[in-house]
Design a protein around this motif. Structure first.
Motif, PDB file in Angstrom:
ATOM      1  N   LYS A   6     -15.539  -6.088  -0.097  1.00 20.28           N
ATOM      2  CA  LYS A   6     -14.031  -6.067  -1.109  1.00 20.28           C
ATOM      3  C   LYS A   6     -14.353  -6.385  -2.494  1.00 20.28           C
ATOM      4  O   LYS A   6     -13.864  -5.590  -3.264  1.00 20.28           O
ATOM      5  CB  LYS A   6     -13.036  -6.866  -0.357  1.00 20.28           C
ATOM      6  N   GLU A   7     -15.219  -7.456  -2.474  1.00 13.66           N
ATOM      7  CA  GLU A   7     -15.275  -7.966  -3.868  1.00 13.66           C
ATOM      8  C   GLU A   7     -16.268  -7.074  -4.572  1.00 13.66           C
ATOM      9  O   GLU A   7     -16.119  -6.713  -5.752  1.00 13.66           O
ATOM     10  CB  GLU A   7     -16.007  -9.075  -3.957  1.00 13.66           C
ATOM     11  N   GLY A   8     -17.264  -6.556  -3.965  1.00 10.71           N
ATOM     12  CA  GLY A   8     -18.194  -5.508  -4.662  1.00 10.71           C
ATOM     13  C   GLY A   8     -17.596  -4.159  -5.031  1.00 10.71           C
ATOM     14  O   GLY A   8     -17.927  -3.744  -6.161  1.00 10.71           O
ATOM     15  N   THR A   9     -16.662  -3.797  -4.190  1.00 12.16           N
ATOM     16  CA  THR A   9     -15.831  -2.534  -4.512  1.00 12.16           C
ATOM     17  C   THR A   9     -14.855  -2.779  -5.661  1.00 12.16           C
ATOM     18  O   THR A   9     -14.752  -1.783  -6.637  1.00 12.16           O
ATOM     19  CB  THR A   9     -15.097  -1.969  -3.213  1.00 12.16           C
ATOM     20  N   GLU A  10     -14.482  -3.997  -5.665  1.00 15.98           N
ATOM     21  CA  GLU A  10     -13.423  -4.297  -6.809  1.00 15.98           C
ATOM     22  C   GLU A  10     -14.319  -4.578  -8.086  1.00 15.98           C
ATOM     23  O   GLU A  10     -13.559  -4.008  -9.549  1.00 15.98           O
ATOM     24  CB  GLU A  10     -12.747  -5.632  -6.619  1.00 15.98           C
ATOM     25  N   ASN A  11     -15.511  -4.499  -8.322  1.00 15.00           N
ATOM     26  CA  ASN A  11     -16.260  -4.620  -9.318  1.00 15.00           C
ATOM     27  C   ASN A  11     -16.729  -3.427  -9.733  1.00 15.00           C
ATOM     28  O   ASN A  11     -17.422  -3.306 -10.931  1.00 15.00           O
ATOM     29  CB  ASN A  11     -17.609  -5.494  -9.051  1.00 15.00           C
ATOM     30  N   ILE A  12     -16.490  -2.318  -9.162  1.00 22.39           N
ATOM     31  CA  ILE A  12     -17.186  -0.975  -9.491  1.00 22.39           C
ATOM     32  C   ILE A  12     -15.822  -0.414 -10.462  1.00 22.39           C
ATOM     33  O   ILE A  12     -14.412  -0.363 -10.052  1.00 22.39           O
ATOM     34  CB  ILE A  12     -17.282  -0.065  -8.572  1.00 22.39           C
ATOM     35  N   PRO A  13     -16.070  -0.143 -11.692  1.00 20.91           N
ATOM     36  CA  PRO A  13     -15.079   0.604 -12.800  1.00 20.91           C
ATOM     37  C   PRO A  13     -14.637   1.872 -12.302  1.00 20.91           C
ATOM     38  O   PRO A  13     -15.122   2.457 -11.477  1.00 20.91           O
ATOM     39  CB  PRO A  13     -15.871   0.583 -13.942  1.00 20.91           C
ATOM     40  N   ASP A  14     -13.139   1.999 -12.563  1.00 21.66           N
ATOM     41  CA  ASP A  14     -12.575   3.187 -12.332  1.00 21.66           C
ATOM     42  C   ASP A  14     -13.066   4.508 -13.216  1.00 21.66           C
ATOM     43  O   ASP A  14     -13.209   4.283 -14.338  1.00 21.66           O
ATOM     44  CB  ASP A  14     -11.122   3.020 -12.526  1.00 21.66           C
ATOM     45  N   ILE A  15     -13.865   5.487 -12.387  1.00 16.67           N
ATOM     46  CA  ILE A  15     -14.469   6.612 -13.197  1.00 16.67           C
ATOM     47  C   ILE A  15     -13.659   7.341 -14.124  1.00 16.67           C
ATOM     48  O   ILE A  15     -13.979   7.319 -15.323  1.00 16.67           O
ATOM     49  CB  ILE A  15     -15.286   7.367 -12.414  1.00 16.67           C
ATOM     50  N   ASP A  16     -12.227   7.428 -13.747  1.00 17.23           N
ATOM     51  CA  ASP A  16     -11.309   8.144 -14.562  1.00 17.23           C
ATOM     52  C   ASP A  16     -11.076   7.384 -15.965  1.00 17.23           C
ATOM     53  O   ASP A  16     -11.151   7.857 -17.075  1.00 17.23           O
ATOM     54  CB  ASP A  16     -10.025   8.150 -13.961  1.00 17.23           C
ATOM     55  N   LYS A  17     -11.013   6.110 -15.986  1.00 14.71           N
ATOM     56  CA  LYS A  17     -10.639   5.086 -16.921  1.00 14.71           C
ATOM     57  C   LYS A  17     -12.011   5.216 -18.020  1.00 14.71           C
ATOM     58  O   LYS A  17     -11.802   5.168 -19.146  1.00 14.71           O
ATOM     59  CB  LYS A  17     -10.135   3.910 -16.625  1.00 14.71           C
ATOM     60  N   VAL A  18     -13.039   5.230 -17.327  1.00 12.02           N
ATOM     61  CA  VAL A  18     -14.238   4.727 -18.094  1.00 12.02           C
ATOM     62  C   VAL A  18     -14.717   6.224 -18.888  1.00 12.02           C
ATOM     63  O   VAL A  18     -14.997   6.136 -19.990  1.00 12.02           O
ATOM     64  CB  VAL A  18     -15.464   4.724 -17.116  1.00 12.02           C
ATOM     65  N   ILE A  19     -14.289   7.588 -18.232  1.00  8.57           N
ATOM     66  CA  ILE A  19     -14.558   8.656 -18.915  1.00  8.57           C
ATOM     67  C   ILE A  19     -13.389   8.789 -20.085  1.00  8.57           C
ATOM     68  O   ILE A  19     -13.831   9.074 -21.245  1.00  8.57           O
ATOM     69  CB  ILE A  19     -14.280   9.729 -17.890  1.00  8.57           C
ATOM     70  N   ILE A  74     -19.849   0.259 -27.463  1.00 10.33           N
ATOM     71  CA  ILE A  74     -20.289   1.395 -26.543  1.00 10.33           C
ATOM     72  C   ILE A  74     -21.020   0.840 -25.497  1.00 10.33           C
ATOM     73  O   ILE A  74     -21.324   1.376 -24.478  1.00 10.33           O
ATOM     74  CB  ILE A  74     -20.913   2.400 -27.559  1.00 10.33           C
ATOM     75  N   ALA A  75     -21.646  -0.128 -25.796  1.00  5.79           N
ATOM     76  CA  ALA A  75     -22.710  -0.800 -24.704  1.00  5.79           C
ATOM     77  C   ALA A  75     -22.043  -1.162 -23.501  1.00  5.79           C
ATOM     78  O   ALA A  75     -22.475  -1.168 -22.501  1.00  5.79           O
ATOM     79  CB  ALA A  75     -23.424  -1.923 -25.466  1.00  5.79           C
ATOM     80  N   ASP A  76     -20.815  -1.708 -23.911  1.00  3.35           N
ATOM     81  CA  ASP A  76     -19.914  -2.301 -22.737  1.00  3.35           C
ATOM     82  C   ASP A  76     -19.374  -1.042 -21.839  1.00  3.35           C
ATOM     83  O   ASP A  76     -19.316  -1.278 -20.493  1.00  3.35           O
ATOM     84  CB  ASP A  76     -18.733  -2.997 -23.133  1.00  3.35           C
ATOM     85  N   ILE A  77     -19.081  -0.048 -22.607  1.00  7.89           N
ATOM     86  CA  ILE A  77     -18.632   1.318 -21.804  1.00  7.89           C
ATOM     87  C   ILE A  77     -19.589   1.845 -21.120  1.00  7.89           C
ATOM     88  O   ILE A  77     -19.522   2.039 -19.751  1.00  7.89           O
ATOM     89  CB  ILE A  77     -18.093   1.983 -22.796  1.00  7.89           C
ATOM     90  N   LEU A  78     -20.802   1.908 -21.555  1.00 11.85           N
ATOM     91  CA  LEU A  78     -22.043   2.369 -20.949  1.00 11.85           C
ATOM     92  C   LEU A  78     -22.351   1.580 -19.522  1.00 11.85           C
ATOM     93  O   LEU A  78     -23.026   2.128 -18.642  1.00 11.85           O
ATOM     94  CB  LEU A  78     -23.398   2.355 -21.887  1.00 11.85           C
ATOM     95  N   SER A  79     -22.475   0.275 -20.041  1.00  9.20           N
ATOM     96  CA  SER A  79     -22.618  -0.744 -18.814  1.00  9.20           C
ATOM     97  C   SER A  79     -21.732  -0.336 -17.491  1.00  9.20           C
ATOM     98  O   SER A  79     -22.231  -0.213 -16.416  1.00  9.20           O
ATOM     99  CB  SER A  79     -22.395  -2.145 -19.196  1.00  9.20           C
ATOM    100  N   ASP A  80     -20.585   0.091 -17.817  1.00 11.50           N
ATOM    101  CA  ASP A  80     -19.555   0.479 -16.523  1.00 11.50           C
ATOM    102  C   ASP A  80     -20.234   1.882 -16.026  1.00 11.50           C
ATOM    103  O   ASP A  80     -20.073   2.121 -15.094  1.00 11.50           O
ATOM    104  CB  ASP A  80     -18.179   0.579 -17.338  1.00 11.50           C
TER     105      ASP A  80
END
Length: 518
Positions: A6-19, A74-80
């Motif tokens: 569950k913790e691993g899943t929560e660490n994956i950014p929301d793709i809609d928000k990142v786009i 941008i480096a932080d956004i690209l990290s996600d």
């Protein structure tokens, strides 16, 4: 589901928000227009292999993308973006694959070449500096210049007998992952583009043997009737570090046309310096197969060097000339007459290419192999053009197979690579390994450990022995001491590369060449 999962899943950014954040970043940095937003969203969805946005997504509103406040670097956004790509199996988690993917993402929001060139031209017609300011900021905004990596570079000044010298440890280029190295060994290169400087790199997707360049943009120029392009280096060593490369994949060559092109470029961009690596192995740059120059908006230490000997060339009465107080062998020519300056440079080049002085161990050729050439650097200073001609010679011997006028073996623990244009001008580009090695050395000195017994730094032992007893080393001064001693080594490196040494015998031999030219 386990708590770990569950913790691993929560660490994956929301793709809609990142786009959404990506598109807003691009809009804020004027990479795209408002009318482009939905189009760019769909391009990014394709890159992430996503069919669409979630039904309950609130990203798209009023025919545009939801505006976000405080868009991150941008480096932080690209990290996600990379976390999403790895988690969804779009890429293998290696540095090479990460670089290929995040460049692909940025390519989607980088303006088309025609747009960039049109805007550059409009600004140039008003003011050349406005044009280069725009182009440089664009390269940073689209992450072609990876500012987050460049910020990691170590930089300091060393006060030498020749003036202030710039020292840098280059940490911008990431180390290769062993997995990538194995795959690269199995990958058959296509030969397209032929090299990293070819025009075909603009927009190229890259592969295991060639970096991605979807976010590269270049500006066409004409120099001495030939087509060239200007771009910025992705790993800028100094402010606005630009590269000017030939439209054709042809070898480096220093000749009369070289001097004309350098002057013409400084006419186009008076706020820039431009120079060329020498055109022979050992004393040349890393890419001799493609004709190119390097320059930028930076005052290099050599530009501040003063004459130690002045002279006149009888054939060129309107050209001032002299030898510089510099660890390498430099003739500076200055004039407000472009034609006279070009002709004087060509005259010196011809004399040097055919000059032998056995007493000074200078041979223009052996067994038909050319050894003498020049590294030229041009800038505008007041009403005059200045051309620094750095005399180079690439002869080797059994004792010095790496080159007689190359860093000597006792300096290789700090620097063993070719001394190219940037370093000739007084900026050390030292290898990334030194960052780790100097950290280990620092701890060893503070703990009074024997450097010879530490495998990672034993190569530095003789060097350390030569200076450690000169200091009362403490945790407060250790960093300054190590940097000071590295600076001393780099000056020695430049002195090694000088064909004429800066002692009395060297100056006497240098003057012999000057008199040969008069």
């Amino acid at each position: 589901m386990s708590s770990d999962a569950k913790e691993g899943t929560e660490n994956i950014p929301d793709i809609d928000k990142v786009i959404s954040e990506l598109v807003n970043y691009a809009s804020e940095n004027e990479l795209i227009e408002a009318d482009d937003k939905i189009f760019i969203v769909n391009r990014l969805l394709d890159i992430f292999e996503k069919n669409g946005l979630a039904e309950d997504s609130e990203i798209i509103k009023n025919s545009g993308v939801q505006e976000l406040n405080n868009t991150r670097p941008i480096a932080d956004i690209l990290s996600d973006c990379l976390k999403i790509a790895v988690d969804n199996g779009l890429i293998e988690d290696t540095q090479l694959n990460r670089d290929l993917f995040d460049t692909k993402v940025m390519g989607a929001v980088t303006p088309m070449p025609s747009v960039v060139r049109k805007h550059f031209k409009e600004l140039y017609n008003n003011n050349p500096k406005l044009a280069t300011d725009y182009f440089y900021e664009l390269n940073k905004a689209c992450n072609y210049i990876r500012c987050d990596r460049i910020e990691k570079d170590q930089k300091w000044k060393y006060n030498s007998e020749y003036g202030i010298i710039d020292i840098t440890i280059n940490l911008s280029k990431p180390e290769k992952d062993p997995k990538d190295i194995i795959k690269q060994g199995k990958f058959a290169a296509s030969g397209y583009p032929k090299c990293l400087l070819c025009k075909e790199n603009e927009g190229y997707a890259g592969n295991l043997s060639h970096p991605a360049r979807q976010n590269l943009r270049v500006i066409p120029l004409e120099l001495s009737g030939e087509k060239y392009y200007m771009q910025y280096s992705p790993y800028v060593y100094y402010n606005e570090h630009c590269i000017v490369f030939n439209d054709k994949h042809i070898p480096m060559k220093i000749n009369k046309s070289t001097f004309k092109k350098l002057i013409e470029f400084t006419d186009m961009f008076p706020h820039y310096t431009l120079g060329s690596n020498a055109d022979l192995p050992i004393v040349g740059g890393s890419i001799l197969s493609h004709d190119h120059f390097q320059g930028g908006a930076y005052e290099f230490p050599m530009a501040r060097a003063e004459y130690v000997y002045t002279f006149k060339l009888d054939r060129f009465s309107d050209v001032n000339a002299g030898i510089l107080n510099w660890p390498m062998s430099v003739i500076r020519l200055s004039s407000n007459n472009k034609d006279s300056l070009v002709n004087a440079c060509d005259y010196i080049l011809d004399k040097w290419k055919n000059y032998t002085d056995e007493k000074a161990f200078i041979y223009c050729n052996t067994d038909g192999e050319q050894h003498n050439t020049i590294t030229p650097i041009c800038r505008q200073k007041g009403d005059n053009y200045e051309m620094d001609l750095v005399l180079r010679n690439n002869i080797t011997t059994n004792e010095c197979p790496w080159g007689v006028y190359h860093p000597s073996a006792n300096l290789h623990h700090i620097k063993k690579e070719n001394i190219g244009l940037i370093e000739v001008m007084g900026m050390a580009i030292l290898p990334a390994r030194l960052d780790k090695e100097m950290g280990i050395l620092k701890n060893a000195l503070l703990n009074n450990e024997d450097v010879r017994l530490i495998s990672e730094i034993e190569k530095h032992a003789q060097w350390v022995d030569s200076w450690k007893d000169n200091y009362n080393i403490t945790k407060d001064n250790i960093d300054e001491i190590i940097r000071l001693e590295i600076g001393k080594v780099f000056v020695q490196v430049l002195e090694c590369a000088g064909v004429y040494k800066t002692d009395d015998n060297g100056r006497e031999a240098f003057v012999r060449f000057i008199k040969y030219c008069q």
